[in-house]
Design an enzyme around this catalytic site. Structure first.
Site, PDB file in Angstrom:
ATOM      1  N   LYS A 195      30.632 -30.776 -60.049  1.00 37.70           N
ATOM      2  CA  LYS A 195      29.883 -31.736 -59.241  1.00 37.70           C
ATOM      3  C   LYS A 195      28.406 -31.354 -59.211  1.00 37.70           C
ATOM      4  O   LYS A 195      28.045 -30.276 -58.737  1.00 37.70           O
ATOM      5  CB  LYS A 195      30.464 -31.783 -57.825  1.00 37.70           C
ATOM      6  CG  LYS A 195      31.938 -32.200 -57.795  1.00 37.70           C
ATOM      7  CD  LYS A 195      32.509 -32.228 -56.405  1.00 37.70           C
ATOM      8  CE  LYS A 195      32.588 -30.852 -55.791  1.00 37.70           C
ATOM      9  NZ  LYS A 195      33.388 -30.833 -54.539  1.00 37.70           N
ATOM     10  N   THR A 248      26.409 -36.794 -44.966  1.00 39.24           N
ATOM     11  CA  THR A 248      27.305 -36.604 -46.115  1.00 39.24           C
ATOM     12  C   THR A 248      28.390 -35.567 -45.832  1.00 39.24           C
ATOM     13  O   THR A 248      28.990 -35.031 -46.762  1.00 39.24           O
ATOM     14  CB  THR A 248      26.500 -36.169 -47.342  1.00 39.24           C
ATOM     15  OG1 THR A 248      25.760 -34.962 -47.022  1.00 39.24           O
ATOM     16  CG2 THR A 248      25.523 -37.247 -47.778  1.00 39.24           C
ATOM     17  N   GLY A 270      31.754 -33.905 -45.439  1.00 35.03           N
ATOM     18  CA  GLY A 270      33.086 -34.220 -45.932  1.00 35.03           C
ATOM     19  C   GLY A 270      33.134 -34.771 -47.338  1.00 35.03           C
ATOM     20  O   GLY A 270      34.202 -35.156 -47.825  1.00 35.03           O
ATOM     21  N   THR A 271      32.004 -34.776 -48.041  1.00 39.76           N
ATOM     22  CA  THR A 271      31.962 -35.374 -49.379  1.00 39.76           C
ATOM     23  C   THR A 271      32.959 -34.734 -50.339  1.00 39.76           C
ATOM     24  O   THR A 271      33.702 -35.426 -51.039  1.00 39.76           O
ATOM     25  CB  THR A 271      30.539 -35.254 -49.962  1.00 39.76           C
ATOM     26  OG1 THR A 271      29.610 -35.835 -49.058  1.00 39.76           O
ATOM     27  CG2 THR A 271      30.450 -35.959 -51.300  1.00 39.76           C
ATOM     28  N   GLY A 272      32.976 -33.398 -50.393  1.00 39.22           N
ATOM     29  CA  GLY A 272      33.855 -32.708 -51.339  1.00 39.22           C
ATOM     30  C   GLY A 272      35.323 -32.914 -51.037  1.00 39.22           C
ATOM     31  O   GLY A 272      36.127 -33.152 -51.945  1.00 39.22           O
ATOM     32  N   CYS A 273      35.681 -32.831 -49.760  1.00 37.71           N
ATOM     33  CA  CYS A 273      37.073 -33.061 -49.356  1.00 37.71           C
ATOM     34  C   CYS A 273      37.493 -34.477 -49.733  1.00 37.71           C
ATOM     35  O   CYS A 273      38.600 -34.708 -50.238  1.00 37.71           O
ATOM     36  CB  CYS A 273      37.232 -32.879 -47.852  1.00 37.71           C
ATOM     37  SG  CYS A 273      36.717 -31.281 -47.211  1.00 37.71           S
TER      38      CYS A 273
END
Length: 274
Positions: free
Chosen positions: A176, A207, A209-212
């Protein structure tokens, strides 16, 4: 009798503020038409300003939750997030060896606010136990550096980062590049084919929580029977919309909007109700 939706299991920590962790995972899974289930690995005291405390659960509790769900309900995909300690990484990796469903590993190490969510002693366990179990590993650039030592400063370094992650055994690596300048570009590769995913960068600081959310969306796609490239592309579209809709909660960084795809929602009001 209605056919049940695809079953997706998240193995992750709890975010009391609701923006990341199992709360974000379950919201994403519901929004994308799957049945979300959870194995809680740790409890955090967390809000828009950061993580005020974190308490890992005993390995026995994690193992019992996993067995309870998998042995009775079954799973079509699994997503892992915050695992907190080397013992829990090893416990979860051993459990994943017993399932044939695809596995998305989000090697969570640091929160959006810079708070540590994984003990430094767990690094070797992630490399040697968890990553080999992954159908797709989804590290950001900070996690790539922590796991492999590879520093990426531009888009040209994403291939080197992917090679370093793939050397530990996942079938696919999604690197990412959200921390780079310019468009939000990610690289998905299995070492032989490459898929470059680009999206416009939204001017929105909310933003959390983007990765989860991205990893859970990938798992939802895989549970529906999509190929890895198909699942990742659909997840990228979903999380881009969620980032665009991110909203302020509290005094710090607010969450992405997990429900942006849900039709006919009531207009959002401010937390004060006005």
């Amino acid at each position: 009798m209605r056919t049940p939706p695809p079953r997706v299991l998240t193995v992750a920590g709890s975010d009391s503020g609701g923006g990341a962790g199992i709360q974000a995972d379950l919201k994403t899974m519901l929004a994308l038409g799957t049945h979300g289930m959870s194995v809680v690995t740790a409890v955090t005291a967390q809000n828009s300003l950061g993580v005020q405390g974190a308490w890992p659960l005993p390995a026995e509790a994690v193992r019992a939750q996993f067995r309870s769900v998998v042995d009775d309900i079954g799973v079509d995909a699994v997503k892992t997030g915050m695992l907190a300690s080397a013992e829990l990484v090893e416990t979860v990796a051993a459990l994943l060896d017993e399932v044939t469903a695809p596995v998305v590993v989000d090697p969570v190490g640091i929160s959006k606010h810079g708070d540590a969510l994984l003990a430094a002693s767990a690094r070797d366990a992630v490399r040697t136990k968890l990553l080999p179990a992954a159908t797709v590993a989804t590290p950001n650039l900070d996690e790539v550096a922590w796991l492999t030592g590879v520093q990426v400063a531009s888009e040209t370094g994403l291939r080197r980062a992917a090679d370093a992650i793939l050397s530990y055994g996942p079938r696919w690596a999604l690197i990412k590049g959200g921390h780079l300048e310019g468009d939000a570009v990610d690289l998905l590769t299995d070492g032989s084919e490459e898929h470059w995913l680009r999206a416009p960068r939204h001017d929105n600081r909310h933003t959390h929580g983007t990765g989860c959310t991205l990893a859970s969306a990938i798992a939802a796609g895989l549970a529906k029977g999509c190929s890895v490239p198909e699942a990742v592309r659909a997840a990228k579209t979903y999380v881009t919309g969620a980032i665009a809709g991110g909203f302020a909660l509290g005094a710090g960084i607010g969450p992405v909007d997990h429900g942006w795809t849900i039709p006919c929602r009531q207009p959002r009001v401010s937390p004060s109700g006005v």
